[in-house]
Structures are given as C-alpha cells and as structure tokens.
Design an enzyme around this catalytic site. Structure first.
Site, PDB file in Angstrom:
ATOM      1  N   GLU A 280     -19.709 -49.282 -68.303  1.00  0.00           N
ATOM      2  CA  GLU A 280     -19.585 -50.601 -67.942  1.00  0.00           C
ATOM      3  C   GLU A 280     -20.089 -51.140 -66.805  1.00  0.00           C
ATOM      4  O   GLU A 280     -19.919 -52.389 -66.353  1.00  0.00           O
ATOM      5  CB  GLU A 280     -17.818 -50.657 -67.411  1.00  0.00           C
ATOM      6  CG  GLU A 280     -17.602 -49.919 -66.225  1.00  0.00           C
ATOM      7  CD  GLU A 280     -17.596 -48.562 -66.010  1.00  0.00           C
ATOM      8  OE1 GLU A 280     -18.341 -47.762 -67.027  1.00  0.00           O
ATOM      9  OE2 GLU A 280     -17.320 -48.019 -65.038  1.00  0.00           O
TER      10      GLU A 280
ATOM     11  N   HIS B 172     -21.957 -44.789 -66.179  1.00  0.00           N
ATOM     12  CA  HIS B 172     -21.247 -45.692 -66.174  1.00  0.00           C
ATOM     13  C   HIS B 172     -21.574 -46.810 -67.322  1.00  0.00           C
ATOM     14  O   HIS B 172     -22.417 -47.722 -66.862  1.00  0.00           O
ATOM     15  CB  HIS B 172     -20.767 -46.393 -64.835  1.00  0.00           C
ATOM     16  CG  HIS B 172     -20.223 -45.591 -63.786  1.00  0.00           C
ATOM     17  ND1 HIS B 172     -18.763 -45.474 -63.932  1.00  0.00           N
ATOM     18  CD2 HIS B 172     -20.519 -44.394 -63.029  1.00  0.00           C
ATOM     19  CE1 HIS B 172     -18.269 -44.722 -62.862  1.00  0.00           C
ATOM     20  NE2 HIS B 172     -19.229 -43.902 -62.531  1.00  0.00           N
TER      21      HIS B 172
ATOM     22  N   CYS C  94     -17.419 -40.946 -66.541  1.00  0.00           N
ATOM     23  CA  CYS C  94     -17.627 -40.303 -65.324  1.00  0.00           C
ATOM     24  C   CYS C  94     -16.859 -39.056 -64.724  1.00  0.00           C
ATOM     25  O   CYS C  94     -16.800 -38.141 -65.590  1.00  0.00           O
ATOM     26  CB  CYS C  94     -17.731 -41.377 -64.026  1.00  0.00           C
ATOM     27  SG  CYS C  94     -18.575 -40.694 -62.720  1.00  0.00           S
TER      28      CYS C  94
END
Lengths: 253, 397, 203
Positions: free
Chosen positions: C185, C183, C81
């Site tokens: 994660e 993202h 990001c």
C-alpha cells in the site's frame, strides 16, 4: 539491493508549504496535498513533512493534513513537528503517518526516543537534527527550527539517540539549506562513519551532480530535496534518470 | 576539443555522434561519448502489430457510435499539424461526429487562426473554444516563469484538463488526442494507476504545480482557476471517460499527415523564430514558440536547432560538422517576440532575464543576454493583438 | 465481495483502505468478530511491535475468531509486514510471544555486519515463478522493519529480497493465506498491482 531514496522535503506553515534559505525568509511553495500528489506521481521514494511552527507554538503537526495525504498518495510519509510524547506520536500514526520525526525533543531529551521506539518500533521513529557549521569548521546543534543553540556535541546526542533505538537519522546542514549550493559533503562523510542506521542527508542540493557526489562520496541512504524541486525546473523523473546514468542505485521513478 | 571521448562543442559537452548536449534531460554518454538516445534509437523501432491496433481502434469507434449520443467523441484541438490531422481522420477516415474542444492560450497566430477556421468549415464540426480569464493568465504566466522558468503553465494545464471537464459536463466519454507521447502500454483504464491521465497530468504535464498551488501563489480563489483543475476520478468514472491518443493505434507519419492536411484542408505552414529560416510545420500555432526556445537556451545552452539537427544526423541527412555549423549560425538569438511578451505581462526585460537566468541548469554556463544578437521579427508580429493600455504601462511595472 | 481490514495497531490503515478502494473492492474495517465472519477476505495490516499487536487483537476479542476462520474455515487472509510475522509460531520482539502459528517458523531480529537495521527503503523483490508478481513495472517495494520471519519450510517462500549477504523472505503463501514483509500500500504502482494479484489469487 536497497535503492537510494530521493525524498521531497515538505515544510508546513499553517496549511501551506514554505521554503526558505538557512531557515529564514520563507515563501509559499504550494498546497501540501497537491504537492504530495505531484511527487507521488513523479516517483518520489518517500515524503517528509515537518510542521516548522509546531514546537514554537506548543502543539503538534496538523494531523488532518497527514490523513488527507495518506488518502490521496501511495508512498511512505514521515511526519514531524512538535512531537514530545507517546500521545503526540500516536496521533500522527493514527492519522496515517508511517514514521514520526522528532527533532527538538530528541536533542533536549534523548530518552524520549527509547520510550517511542519501545512503543512503536524503531523503524517508525526518525530523529532529525539541524547542524550549523561554525567558522572553525565545527558544528553546533540548533533546535526549535534553528532558533536555539544546544551546548552538547552532535556526536554525543547522535550516539545517545541511536542507543535509545532511533530507526533513522535525518541531518540538515543549516549553512547549506535553501542555497542550492550543494550538500555539506564533509559533514555527511564524517557522520556516515558514526551512524550505523539509515541516514538521510538534507540541505543545499541544487543540481544533479550534487546528488551524484553525495551518494558516491558519502554513502548516505537518501537525500532530502527542497528548493531544487519547488523553485527550480527539476522533477523526480529527470533526477532519477540522471542518477541512473551516473550509476547511482536508484529505483526508477 | 576532446575529453574522455566526449566532445565539447560550442560551450557544452555533446554526444560524439549527434549533437545533444549534457543538459538534455535524461541524457548520459558512454566511454566513446555516444549518448543513450543514439544507442536506443534503433532498438526503439520495435515491431508493433498495427493491424491489431487498428482493429482495437475500430471496435472502440463502433462502440462509441452505437451509443448514439449527441457527439461520438471529443477531439481536443489547437490547429497544429497533429490535432488537425487527428480531427481530419476522425471526421473523414473514421466517420465519427466529434465535438471539437479548443483551449485558447491567447497566442494563436494569424495563419493558425485561418487554418483553424478553414479546417472547421471544410470538415463541418461543432467547436467550443474556451478562453480563460486574461487577468488570471497573466499572473499565472509570471508565477510559472518565476518558479519553473516556463511561462506556459496555463497552457499545459488547460489544454489537458479543460477537455476532460467538457467530457464530464457533456457526458461524452471518448476523447481522442493526437500523437502518442512516449510509451503507452494500454489504452486508458482505471485498472492501472499509471495509465490514468491524472497520474500523467501530475507527473509530467503541469511542471509540478496544480491549480491548488497556483491559486495560493497568485492570491486567487481556487474557483478562479477552474479551467486548470483536473476532474476527480469519481467524476470521470461516472461518465466512463476514456482518453486515447490516436498515435497509439496508428503509425504516426508526420510528413504524410502534413501532406494530407495541406491537400484536404489547405493547411498552411509558417515561419517560427527559433527554427531554420523559411516555413515549417512544427509548433507554428503559438506566438511565443521562439521565446520558449530562447528561455530554454538561457537555461540549458541549446534550443530547437540542436534538436532538429540531431534528428537530421540520425536520419543520415546531415553530418555532425554541418549540424554544429547550423547551431552556431542559428541558435542563440534573442527573439523579437520578447517585447510583446513583456508588454503582455507588464514586466521589464531586466526582470525577465533575472528570472530566466535563475533557472540555469548546471553544467550549462551563464549567458549574458546583452551579448546575444537579435533575431528577425516574424512577418505577423506587428499584427498581433496589442492593448494600448499595456503599451503605455510597458516597463513601468 | 467484502474485504475486512483488521487493524492490529494504533496506526491508521487508511493507505490499505484506499489502495483496495482503487479497485472498487467493498472494504470495511473489522472492529468486531462478526465482521470477520461476513468478510470474504481478511487483511491483517498495521505498524508497531509484535507483542502490542497480539495483545491488541486479544483485547478486541479478534484473536480467536481470526484463528478459527483461517485455520478451520480456510478463510482467505493477506498479512502485511507485521501481519505476515503474526503467521509465525513466535517472535522475539518485545519478549517471546506466540503468533498464530499458521506457518511454522520464528520471527527474529535482523542481524548482520553487512546490513543496516532497520531495513528501511525500497528493495528489489525476486519472485520464484509465481503469478503474484506478474505485470509489475519495476519490482521494487517499500520495507520498514527490524524483525523478519524465517519459515521452517522453504516451500512456502514465494519471493525473496536480497539484503546484504543473505536473502530476506519477501512473500509467503500457504493454502488460504499470503503474507508479505513489504508494504504494497506504500509501493505506488507496483504495490497496487501486487495487491490486485494477491486478492485475485486468494479469492
């Protein structure tokens, strides 16, 4: 293509989740960490967790619960409850929240949003508003978890927080909340026309078709789901299958 | 009665080809009213290299045997057709030494109990049958009925979690389940998040509720729900637990399997409340199969006969008209087993119906239970366990 | 094999941490320059805005160390990001601030009549024949950003995300660095799969 988001709504009271009807008569609906794991595995798009006693008790949401959820889950978490300053917000981000949600203080003091958005970025600052439909078909804003009416018009407050850099708006229709009777479609249609940023509708969903109607008629970006998930036999997998079959653009669960 | 190509039969919109109704989860219809399940039916039979999979399976078994542990594997077992076939195959076909782990949900029927004993005797296996605390189970059943309209939470959770706990406790890494449910891309490994059993446990098995949630609801400590807790990733990794469905490696031919267990193990069929009259091999283990199907009928407007006739239509054994006749004739009856259930959990019929009906899934229509005919009592209902204390308290909760 | 996570914000990087731990990588938080040296791979992660990120990295005395090891020592680095945006020459967020300049291009505010800003939610990523996105189930990843990176050289772009009439840059790669705007994660199963692919590609 951005998918419509199906978002379980967690209301935190102490260390348990609760669910009520029109902001009253809450009952226990589970452990926050356990429920977060469940909805992560079911393919929820995000989780919103709100500490419903924080503001009235003069504190912010319990950040250790946020940290634990972050450790166990792999989806975005938006957290709120009693946030009224950069320091409060920072604690939440530090615990791992991806977005903070500001309700009472955003309505009472919209310029707070400017401060938070400048510090953390608009995309991380969500403003939530709770609206109660009056008999005349108009809407009053309520803060402090539905206990205090605010005189300003919701259009005015919305316009202010958006100007101040809010990244996303969540609107809960108090009249519908917890009734399983459906969304307040008229309200969301009206709001969609004046909200140019991501917009989540919340309050009242009780069947698959309620969601289909919401997305097809109002163009909201996502919906919050409460009682339908916690106290009825639905899950995200089946919800998304149904929506997909009705050509609503959702991400597979 | 038609509506845009779709049919409305017996109060529900149904597929124009089979009879699956709109309240069948994940269903949708095209402009001709044909459901997605009918359309996917043929494409689903994709080509599987069973020979290759057999090779993989044999290799896994060789590795297990080479470890020379007290047991080569665990076989979770109920006594139904699938787990019975699986156990037979493990012992007789593949020559492994299993530890049989059976979760006793509390509702085994006499023919199933005899089937189990005969199977254990003839195969010669060590068996652990675990019976959870009935006082806890009672409360779990009521809570699950209240929150999800499904009283079987303890069974879903226990059957899945408990054998994994034994695997950890005894250090037996390999578990062999029966039929593969749905897609199963690769055998268990922690490399892929969605292949972990805990992910599946959380996603589908436990109806959106885990032991941590339930403990709070019933006012118990978490340790009182120990049998229903899934072992942690760390615990499972330490033992190297691998959990496989036999059905991923072996083409699952139910009729053939039933023939084998009938011949080799004397396995008997039984009648159920919610099926066609006469003995069957489906879901005969549990006293409350009929009651589960009854709740499904109240929630969704259809039950087992709809599903069975749909399969018959797809296999060309029945026409749609015949199916609708059977559904009308056999579905929608209140089961006699309800009275046993009410006595077991100390609930009135009125409370039971109130809870069940609150879980109506639109667009199914609300049914008045008083208008429903009552089904035939099962041959063994009168010999099911009854506690005189419960009998006296029945309806007086 | 050590992975060092650099947190350039006040946000928690717990999600990145636990995602990498899922694959049993040895993960450490980078709190001083020495850890950069001892890490086999660096992950630049966090939320916030560009100018806060750069000043924070400089205050922690990490800016030059990271730049040196990436540029001179070709140490593998994954930027997530805002982390990817730091690859740029500069960003207009919070004033005109210089980035590391590893990939020529600028970070600009998302604009357009047909799009919402911020770009918030799960969008489809369309890879252009790269192994990085192999083995995915659904191909959707979570985005939350108001600014985006536009590299000068289109050849560094490995994947795009359609958004409105245009495409956003989803993933860039140049030699020892990979950057993603989304993202991983926070993107459940596919996010984990991507992370594994990216780390294996870099090492």
């Amino acid at each position: 293509m951005i998918a419509k988001r199906i978002i379980p709504l967690f209301l935190l009271r102490g260390d348990r989740l609760v669910k009520g009807t029109r902001f009253k008569n809450h009952i226990d609906v589970g452990d926050p960490i356990s429920q977060a794991m469940i909805y992560d595995a079911q393919g929820a798009d995000e989780i919103i967790i709100l500490d419903i006693d924080a503001t009235s008790q003069g504190r912010t949401i319990n950040t250790s619960i946020i940290s634990e959820i972050i450790r166990k889950c792999r989806l975005p978490i938006a957290a709120g409850g009693g946030i009224k300053s950069i320091a409060d917000a920072r604690k939440c981000f530090h615990a791992g929240a991806d977005k903070i949600i500001v309700n009472t203080q955003a309505v009472l003091n919209p310029s707070l949003i400017r401060v938070l958005a400048d510090e953390f970025g608009s995309q991380s600052v969500v403003v939530a508003m709770d609206l109660l439909r009056t008999q005349k078909g108009k809407y009053d804003i309520y803060v402090r978890c539905g206990t205090q009416k605010v005189k300003d018009s919701f259009e005015q407050i919305l316009s202010q927080v958006i100007k101040c850099g809010a990244g996303e708006i969540v609107i809960t229709a108090i009249q519908q909340e917890g009734t399983l009777g459906g969304f307040d479609i008229d309200l969301y249609k009206k709001l969609r026309a004046i909200i140019p940023i991501p917009f989540i509708a919340s309050g009242g969903v009780g069947s698959y078709d309620h969601m289909v109607d919401l997305f097809k008629i109002t163009g909201c970006d996502g919906c919050g789901v409460g009682k339908m998930l916690f106290l009825r036999d639905y899950d995200i997998v089946r919800i998304k299958s149904y929506l997909k079959g009705r050509f609503v653009a959702v991400r597979d669960a | 009665m038609k509506s845009n190509g779709r049919q409305i039969n017996l109060g529900l919109e149904r597929c124009s080809k089979c009879v699956l109704p709109i309240t069948w989860e994940t269903i949708y219809y095209d402009e001709d009213g044909v459901c997605n399940i009918c359309k996917n039916w043929n494409t689903k039979q994709h080509v599987i290299d069973w020979h290759k999979r057999q090779g993989q399976l044999l290799k896994i078994f060789e590795e297990a045997k080479a470890k020379k542990l007290a047991y080569d594997c665990i076989v979770p077992f109920s006594g139904g057709k699938d787990s019975t076939y699986t156990l037979w195959a493990i012992v007789k076909k593949y020559g492994l030494k299993p530890l049989v782990v059976s979760f006793d949900h509390g509702f085994y029927r006499p023919i199933t109990i005899a089937n189990r004993t005969r199977t254990f005797h003839r195969l010669g296996v060590d068996v652990i049958t675990f019976t959870p605390d009935w006082q806890i189970v009672k409360r779990l059943m009521v809570e699950a009925l209240f929150r999800k309209g499904d009283f079987c939470w303890h069974c879903h959770a226990g059957v899945f979690a408990y054998p994994m706990q034994i695997a950890v406790k005894f250090g037996i890494p390999l578990l062999i389940w029966g039929e593969a449910s749905g897609e199963y891309a690769a055998y268990y490994n922690y490399e892929d998040l969605e292949e972990t059993d805990e992910w599946k446990f959380n996603r589908r098995t436990v109806l959106g509720l885990r032991a941590e949630d339930m403990a709070g609801f019933i006012g118990a400590e978490l340790r009182d729900l120990t049998p229903f807790i899934y072992p942690t990733k760390e615990e499972l990794e330490k033992v190297g637990v691998k959990s496989l469905p036999l059905g991923h490696f072996v083409s699952w031919d139910v009729k053939k399997h039933v023939e084998i267990i009938q011949k080799e193990l004397g396995w008997q069929k039984d009648e159920i409340e919610s099926g066609f009259p006469g003995p069957t091999y489906e879901k005969i283990e549990c006293m409350f199969t009929g009651l589960r199907d009854y709740i499904k009928y109240l929630k969704r407007g259809f039950a087992r006969i709809t599903h069975l006739t749909t399969l018959d239509i797809r296999h060309g054994r029945m026409t749609r008209e015949e199916a609708l006749k059977f559904i009308k004739k056999y579905e929608g009856k209140k089961p006699r087993s309800l009275e046993v259930f009410l006595e077991y959990v100390g609930m009135t019929e009125e409370e039971f119906h109130r809870m069940s009906l609150s879980h109506l899934i639109p667009p199914a229509k609300l049914i008045d239970p008083k208008s429903m005919p009552i089904g035939k009592k099962l041959w063994d209902q009168d010999v099911w366990f009854r506690d005189p204390i419960s009998k006296n308290k029945a309806g007086k909760k | 094999m050590n992975i060092g996570i650099v947190n350039y914000s006040i946000g928690n990087v717990g999600s990145v941490y636990s995602a990498l731990e899922f694959y049993h990588y040895n993960v450490r938080l980078v709190d001083e320059p020495q850890v950069i040296k001892n890490s086999d791979l660096i992950v630049l992660a966090g939320v916030g805005n560009f100018s806060t990120a750069t000043s924070r990295l400089k205050n922690l005395k990490l800016w030059e160390t990271i730049d040196y090891y990436v540029r001179e020592k070709k140490k593998p680095l994954l930027g997530i990001c805002l982390g990817m945006q730091l690859f740029a020459d500069s960003s207009s967020e919070g004033g005109n601030n210089p980035g590391f300049g590893w990939i020529k291009g600028r970070v600009k505010k998302l604009e357009g009549k047909d799009i919402q800003v911020p770009h918030m939610g799960w969008s489809k990523v369309e890879p252009a024949g790269t192994k990085l996105f192999h083995g995915l189930r659904y191909g959707f990843f979570y985005y939350m950003h108001s600014y985006h990176f536009v590299p000068d050289d289109p050849k560094v772009i490995l994947a795009k995300t359609p958004y409105g009439m245009a495409d956003l840059v989803a993933c860039v790669k140049k030699e020892n660095i990979i950057g993603v705007q989304f993202h991983p994660e926070k993107s459940q199963g596919d996010g984990l799969r991507f992370l594994k692919n990216a780390i294996e590609e870099l090492l």
